[in-house]
Each structure stands twice: as structure tokens, then as C-alpha cells.
Design a protein around this motif. Sequence first.
Motif, PDB file in Angstrom:
ATOM      1  N   LEU A 106      -4.299   1.158  -4.466  1.00 43.09           N
ATOM      2  CA  LEU A 106      -4.550   1.567  -3.080  1.00 43.09           C
ATOM      3  C   LEU A 106      -3.738   0.716  -2.111  1.00 43.09           C
ATOM      4  O   LEU A 106      -3.140   1.217  -1.164  1.00 43.09           O
ATOM      5  CB  LEU A 106      -6.034   1.416  -2.759  1.00 43.09           C
ATOM      6  N   LYS A 107      -3.725  -0.593  -2.383  1.00 40.54           N
ATOM      7  CA  LYS A 107      -2.980  -1.509  -1.516  1.00 40.54           C
ATOM      8  C   LYS A 107      -1.506  -1.128  -1.468  1.00 40.54           C
ATOM      9  O   LYS A 107      -0.896  -1.061  -0.392  1.00 40.54           O
ATOM     10  CB  LYS A 107      -3.115  -2.942  -2.027  1.00 40.54           C
ATOM     11  N   SER A 108      -0.917  -0.860  -2.660  1.00 38.31           N
ATOM     12  CA  SER A 108       0.520  -0.571  -2.652  1.00 38.31           C
ATOM     13  C   SER A 108       0.786   0.797  -2.026  1.00 38.31           C
ATOM     14  O   SER A 108       1.816   0.996  -1.381  1.00 38.31           O
ATOM     15  CB  SER A 108       1.117  -0.688  -4.060  1.00 38.31           C
ATOM     16  N   LEU A 109      -0.156   1.741  -2.193  1.00 36.79           N
ATOM     17  CA  LEU A 109       0.021   3.044  -1.534  1.00 36.79           C
ATOM     18  C   LEU A 109       0.064   2.873  -0.021  1.00 36.79           C
ATOM     19  O   LEU A 109       0.887   3.486   0.663  1.00 36.79           O
ATOM     20  CB  LEU A 109      -1.122   3.995  -1.916  1.00 36.79           C
ATOM     21  N   ILE A 110      -0.819   2.022   0.469  1.00 34.35           N
ATOM     22  CA  ILE A 110      -0.861   1.840   1.927  1.00 34.35           C
ATOM     23  C   ILE A 110       0.395   1.117   2.417  1.00 34.35           C
ATOM     24  O   ILE A 110       0.927   1.427   3.488  1.00 34.35           O
ATOM     25  CB  ILE A 110      -2.180   1.145   2.329  1.00 34.35           C
ATOM     26  N   LEU A 111       0.893   0.190   1.594  1.00 30.38           N
ATOM     27  CA  LEU A 111       2.177  -0.447   1.927  1.00 30.38           C
ATOM     28  C   LEU A 111       3.289   0.596   2.008  1.00 30.38           C
ATOM     29  O   LEU A 111       4.108   0.589   2.932  1.00 30.38           O
ATOM     30  CB  LEU A 111       2.529  -1.484   0.863  1.00 30.38           C
ATOM     31  N   ASN A 112       3.289   1.510   0.996  1.00 30.87           N
ATOM     32  CA  ASN A 112       4.271   2.595   1.000  1.00 30.87           C
ATOM     33  C   ASN A 112       4.171   3.432   2.253  1.00 30.87           C
ATOM     34  O   ASN A 112       5.179   3.829   2.841  1.00 30.87           O
ATOM     35  CB  ASN A 112       4.038   3.532  -0.200  1.00 30.87           C
ATOM     36  N   PHE A 113       2.937   3.705   2.640  1.00 32.54           N
ATOM     37  CA  PHE A 113       2.723   4.485   3.850  1.00 32.54           C
ATOM     38  C   PHE A 113       3.380   3.795   5.038  1.00 32.54           C
ATOM     39  O   PHE A 113       4.106   4.410   5.810  1.00 32.54           O
ATOM     40  CB  PHE A 113       1.220   4.674   4.110  1.00 32.54           C
ATOM     41  N   CYS A 114       3.129   2.481   5.144  1.00 35.15           N
ATOM     42  CA  CYS A 114       3.676   1.741   6.278  1.00 35.15           C
ATOM     43  C   CYS A 114       5.198   1.838   6.319  1.00 35.15           C
ATOM     44  O   CYS A 114       5.786   2.060   7.383  1.00 35.15           O
ATOM     45  CB  CYS A 114       3.270   0.270   6.202  1.00 35.15           C
ATOM     46  N   ARG A 115       5.808   1.670   5.142  1.00 32.09           N
ATOM     47  CA  ARG A 115       7.274   1.733   5.090  1.00 32.09           C
ATOM     48  C   ARG A 115       7.781   3.105   5.545  1.00 32.09           C
ATOM     49  O   ARG A 115       8.665   3.205   6.386  1.00 32.09           O
ATOM     50  CB  ARG A 115       7.766   1.417   3.670  1.00 32.09           C
ATOM     51  N   SER A 116       7.164   4.180   4.981  1.00 38.08           N
ATOM     52  CA  SER A 116       7.596   5.536   5.347  1.00 38.08           C
ATOM     53  C   SER A 116       7.364   5.796   6.825  1.00 38.08           C
ATOM     54  O   SER A 116       8.185   6.424   7.494  1.00 38.08           O
ATOM     55  CB  SER A 116       6.835   6.584   4.541  1.00 38.08           C
ATOM     56  N   TYR A 117       6.231   5.309   7.336  1.00 34.43           N
ATOM     57  CA  TYR A 117       5.898   5.537   8.734  1.00 34.43           C
ATOM     58  C   TYR A 117       6.922   4.868   9.639  1.00 34.43           C
ATOM     59  O   TYR A 117       7.396   5.457  10.617  1.00 34.43           O
ATOM     60  CB  TYR A 117       4.490   5.007   9.013  1.00 34.43           C
ATOM     61  N   GLU A 118       7.293   3.637   9.254  1.00 43.41           N
ATOM     62  CA  GLU A 118       8.266   2.908  10.067  1.00 43.41           C
ATOM     63  C   GLU A 118       9.627   3.597  10.074  1.00 43.41           C
ATOM     64  O   GLU A 118      10.331   3.606  11.079  1.00 43.41           O
ATOM     65  CB  GLU A 118       8.421   1.472   9.551  1.00 43.41           C
ATOM     66  N   LYS A 119       9.965   4.200   8.908  1.00 47.11           N
ATOM     67  CA  LYS A 119      11.247   4.914   8.821  1.00 47.11           C
ATOM     68  C   LYS A 119      11.150   6.295   9.430  1.00 47.11           C
ATOM     69  O   LYS A 119      12.086   7.101   9.331  1.00 47.11           O
ATOM     70  CB  LYS A 119      11.664   5.045   7.352  1.00 47.11           C
ATOM     71  N   ASN A 120       9.937   6.588   9.966  1.00 47.45           N
ATOM     72  CA  ASN A 120       9.693   7.894  10.556  1.00 47.45           C
ATOM     73  C   ASN A 120       9.743   9.034   9.548  1.00 47.45           C
ATOM     74  O   ASN A 120       9.967  10.182   9.905  1.00 47.45           O
ATOM     75  CB  ASN A 120      10.691   8.155  11.687  1.00 47.45           C
ATOM     76  N   ASP A 121       9.551   8.726   8.265  1.00 46.81           N
ATOM     77  CA  ASP A 121       9.489   9.764   7.239  1.00 46.81           C
ATOM     78  C   ASP A 121       8.029  10.201   7.114  1.00 46.81           C
ATOM     79  O   ASP A 121       7.304   9.782   6.218  1.00 46.81           O
ATOM     80  CB  ASP A 121      10.007   9.196   5.906  1.00 46.81           C
ATOM     81  N   LEU A 122       7.598  11.055   8.040  1.00 47.91           N
ATOM     82  CA  LEU A 122       6.185  11.414   8.088  1.00 47.91           C
ATOM     83  C   LEU A 122       5.759  12.276   6.909  1.00 47.91           C
ATOM     84  O   LEU A 122       4.597  12.273   6.511  1.00 47.91           O
ATOM     85  CB  LEU A 122       5.860  12.108   9.408  1.00 47.91           C
TER      86      LEU A 122
END
Lengths: 591, 161
Positions: free
Chosen positions: B117-133
Motif C-alpha cells: 500500500l505504501k509503495s502504491l501511494i508513493l507511485n500515485f504521488c509520482r504520477s500525480y506530480e508528473k500530471n499523469d492522472l
Amino acid sequence: MALLQIKEPIPNQQNQVDNDLVVGIDLGTTNSLIGYFNNAELKIFSDEDGQNMIASRVVYDNSGNLIGVGSKPSGKYEISSIKRLMGKNFADLKNINLQNHDFHNLIIDNSSNKEAISLQIADKKISAIEISAEILKHLKKIAEYHLGQEVSKAVITVPAYFDDNAKTATKQSAKLAGFDVLRLINEPTAGALAFGLENKSIGTYLVYDLGGGTFDVSILKMQQGVFKVLGVSGDNDLGGDDFDKIILQKGYKNAKKIKEELSFNETSHGLLRQDFECLIEDKLDQTINITKNLLHDLDIEFSKIDGVILIGGSTRIPLIQKKLAEIFGKDKILTNLDPDRVVAIGACYQAYNLSRSRENLLLDVNPLSIGIEMMGGIVDKIIHRNSTIPFSKSKEFTTYADNQTAMKFHIVQGEREFARDCRSLAEFEVKNIPPLKAGLARVKVDFTLDADGLLIINSEEKYTGKKQEIIVRPSFGLDESKIKNILLESLKNSKIDMEQRLLAEAIVEARRDIEIISNDLTNPEINLEAKEREIIIQQLEKLKEFIEQNNNRDSIQSAHQELSRVSENLILQKVNKILNAKIAGQKVDDL
Amino acid sequence: MKNYFEVFNLPINFDIDLSQLEKNYLQLQQQFHPDSSNINSIENSILINHAYKILSNDLHRAIHMLQISGIDIENDENHIKPTLSTLNEVLDLQEKIHQISELNEILSLKNQLKNDLKSLILNFCRSYEKNDLNLATQVLIKAKYFSKSLQDLKIKEKSSN
């Protein structure tokens, strides 16, 4: 009133009436307490016998008329532990063992409807709510006597694990007793508030509250000015009463006394402490499991708990403290509190808080999830338990058949998957939905928990915009019209009640002075002439006689005044003695 | 969609200072809770409680960030579906939870899930920052399933105690 002032000053006797005065009440299964905090001093009031733990015991005579409340009155019907029936209906009782309660055989089988439980007392049908109201009325009188004015506002404590029905029933009782309830607060929260304010504690605390009939556990985070409840759990049908019953079943009498003595002695009336502990260990382990599960649910490690606050007389049982110490460490168990009074003390602080200072904020949670029954009887949880209140959540529902014009909702409270295993709170119907294809018509339902944790439901049919407020009150309690009737009835009787109250007060005051003067007469330091002594004794006897007759306030009061007059010399001597004693040992300059 | 970050005067950012959030929350409640104010309205207090509940939880905070961007994965009617590989993974996971019964197995799977779960949320943050919604959405849907499995596992742990 010179006499009274020597023994105990009655505050506020001549002062103006304070309309904002709010008392704190601990309405317990076994005992109830009432008190008041005025920012300088916190007082738990005592009854005429000097007791401040008032037995939650209501006594009726053989025609169903009230005799009195407390441990003393006796009569045909002596009702204890009525709190166990609050907010319940007949169907609820099948899961609870009430065999050993005095009221067990009096319960009226009204399984055909969902009314509140009533008892058959002589030819009268008296609801649990009305019986509980008698306790509150009694407490109210005690507070009014001490405060010297009418008291009509209160903060009342309830078990954290009380459901909506039980809380509503408590509020209705209070209304019947003439109280405007500013807030219902959870008992463990009140205990923590008292502890936190008196010790200025900061940190995460666990409250283990084992009362006469209910078990609650609560975890709070205390900060400067804010007490936030993180979560609560408990069992509404597990308490010290159960231990008494276990002892009774083993053939011992005086179960309560034996239980209490075993907290301080290894043996009592032939029962060994270790045998008693074996008998109750299963019940205690249940409470320990509930405690561990709550920590688990909240993701709080045992080591993060800064202290364990013990509430309820049963927490004096050494085995409980031992089991808690095994989990949290011995130094975390806080035993410097009075477990019998700490809840009432917290209620008084909160009463002060809500009416005067607003300095300390209590953020509480709802103890049980609120859900809605779906197809197949499964519960869809809308508001999860341990949500900080006030709280609100909306949900939209759509029709499942073409041209469906009504939707029926069943609201339940509890953690179980099936509605039949949860507590039913309300059923309501949204009608006149325009006939549309299945899934097109929608109804939005808002579930709101107010700051008391009571539920309000609003629905809106989206197509027509038609709104409806659903009052969740009394599928089990008394309905409003019945409450009104009872209030009207009590108004009719209020003139008689008032006279009786004044009479009762006159008697209490007279008795106080009789006690004081009788004591003084035996005091060797007070010198009276034989004749003067004789006159006082005569007047004492006369007053006692009037009290015995118990019907004429005027004669009691005039005899009382006469007693004060003939005792003037005695009182003067006593006052001088007290003053001299106070002055003795002090230098003149200090005076 | 209401922006809960605004309630606490915080920027829309996954990495918020949780102790600052709590501090702001308590300050607001001291102002708006019906017990603290003479105004007898509970709406503000309800909003503050709700916003705090959402923002103080990692997964809910992430879901809310997507909501602010216009993607609501909580609302079934938007028909946002998980990818086939996510579905397969979740089905395998459910199967596994169903099969195990030993407490140590439950605990080790629980820890593994927590890390996932932790790494999924990290992934989310990265994608969000890159604007890859799109990717951010898919990652969060998977996280939501994993979180539900974690709840199931906790219930299982309780009953095996």
C-alpha cells in the motif's frame, strides 16, 4: 438559620437565582450522583443521610404510588438497575439475562408493539423511562436543597456504548424530571475529563470503565484545552452486578459485600479471593479482549498509552488491575482517582464548561456504526463507528423497478453484517416518487449525528426536489404525545408536589438542627443551667413529635423557630468556643 | 467538489505536515464546535470533522486529491474500472486471504500488504506530480482494493486471536 451556618454553609441561600446554573449528573446503574462546579469548588451533593452516592433504587407501594428513591425506602416494589432496560423493547430482552433482577417478573410482554419496556407495578403500567425519571427528580431535589434555588439544566453522563435508543430514552427521562439536558456525555469521557483537568495531563489515555451494569473502554488524546476521543467500545450488559450474581449462584448471601471485601482481603464470609477470581475470570477476559480489539482497530500500540484511568467500583478488583498491568505496565495504571465519583466530577466540569467558560473542548465519537438495510437484509454502513461528532454523510438511492413510486428505508445501528443482528433505529418511506424507468429516480438521504450523537435523517427526492425530515426518535422510546401527557399530569399534581416538597425541606432542615443541638447538649465544654437544658430538651421532643406526624409544615417550622430561640445561649457559647479555638495559637498581629 | 485542503489553509499536496493539520483542526473546532460557540449551527463543525477525517488518512487524502482534479473514484457511476492485471492481482490476494488461517501467516501477509500500500501511494504521488492522472487513477484504484483486503485480514486476525 444561624444553626445551619455552623455546621455547613448552604451557599446561595439568599443570593439571586442563577438561571444559567448547570449541574452534572452521573446516572448510574447502581448509584447516581449529582454535583456542581462554580469555578472555585466542586461539590457532589449529599442526601439527608449524608450520602453522596445515591442508590439508583425506586420504591413503590402496593398500589403503585411512589414511596421514595435511594437505599432507605422500603415497599412492595423495589426497583433497582432500571438503567439496564433503558431504550430497550421486549424483543431486545431475549439476549439479556435479567433473571436475577427484582424487576424481572414485572416486565410487561408488549412484544406486539415496539414500545419502551414497562413494568407492571400494582395496577399501574410504568415505563423504564418514568422510573429513571424518579431517580433524576430525587437528585434534582437534593441539588436544589444545597444550592438554594431551582435547578433545571444538567449535563448527564451515559455509557459510551449506549445506542441511539438508550440515549434518547435518557433524554426523555430527564425531560420528565424537569431537566433541560445541555449535553449527554459519555461516562469514560467524563472520567478522563476529570482526570485530565485535575492533573493537567497531556498524552494518550485509556479509560477502563466497569460500572454496575455496563462496560466501556475509551481512548482519548488530551491536549491543552482539547480532549479528543479517538475511539470507544464496550458491552452494555456486562458489569459488577454480574459478579454479584455469580457469587449468589454459588449459594452465598450478601454478594455485593463479599465482592467488595475481597478487593481488600484474601477471604470474606468463607469465599477465597482466588476462588472468586476464578469465577469471574471469563467475564474479565471479555473486557480485556474488547480493550485489545479497540487498540487494534485504532492502530494504536499498547506502548503508546500514557496511562490507564480506572472508573467504576468494580475496578477495585485486584485481578482487573493485574490484567491491565500485564498489557500496559504496572506504572501506567492510575489508581489515585476515586472510581465511584470521577464520572460525576467530569460531568460537573463539563456543565461548567458548556455554561460558563468554554475553555475546554470535548470532541467525542459515535460508538456504533449507522447503516441502512439493503436487499437481502445486508447492512450498508453509512457512518462508521468512532467518527468524530457532529458528523454527516449523504447517500443516493435509486429505484430498482420501472415505475416504482416509493422507497422504504430501515436504519440500523451496530457492527453486524445483517440488519436483523443490529439495533433497529427507524423505518421510513419516501412516497410519491415520479414513475420513471428503473434506476432513474433518485433519493438522497442525509444522515447527521448531532453533538450528542443523536441521529437526524433528511431525505430529498431529486426529481421533484421534495424534502422530508425523519425524526428518528421513538420506535422504542416514549412518543412525544405520551411525554406531553406525563408532563401535563405532573403539572396537575405540581401544586401538591410543591407543598410536599416544602414540607420535606422543612423536615430536613429541622432534623439537621435537632442533630446539631442534641450533640451540643452532650458537649462537656458547654455550660447550661439545668432549667435551660430542660427547656431545650422539651422543645427538641416537641419538634420531633411534629416531624413524626409529618403533615403540617407550619407547626414544624414554628416549633423549629422556637427551638432556635431557646437554644440561643447554647449556640452563642458554641460559636465563641469555635472562635476561641481558631484564634488560639495565633499572634494578635495575625488577626 | 469541495477542497478540504482549503479548510485547513494547506496547499494541495500529499506530503502535508500531519501535526500541523491536527493543530489547525483543533483550532478550528475550538472556534466552530457547537460547544465552543454560541452559534447553534453544526454545519461548520461537521465539515471540519469530515475534512480532517479525509486528510488525516493517506489513502483518502490521495483519493481526495484526484477528486479535486475532477476524477472521483468513489462514485461508482463514473465507471472507472480497474485494469485486468489489477483485477487478477486482487483476485489472487482474496484467494490467499481465504486460504490462510495461521496467525503468523496472517501477520506476515498483513505486513506485506501494508508495504504494498505504501509503495502504491508513493507511485500515485509520482504520477500525480508528473500530471499523469490516468496512471495515478489506476494506482489508486488498486490501492483501494488492497486497503479493503487489509481490512478483511484484520477481521481475520481478530477472530484467530
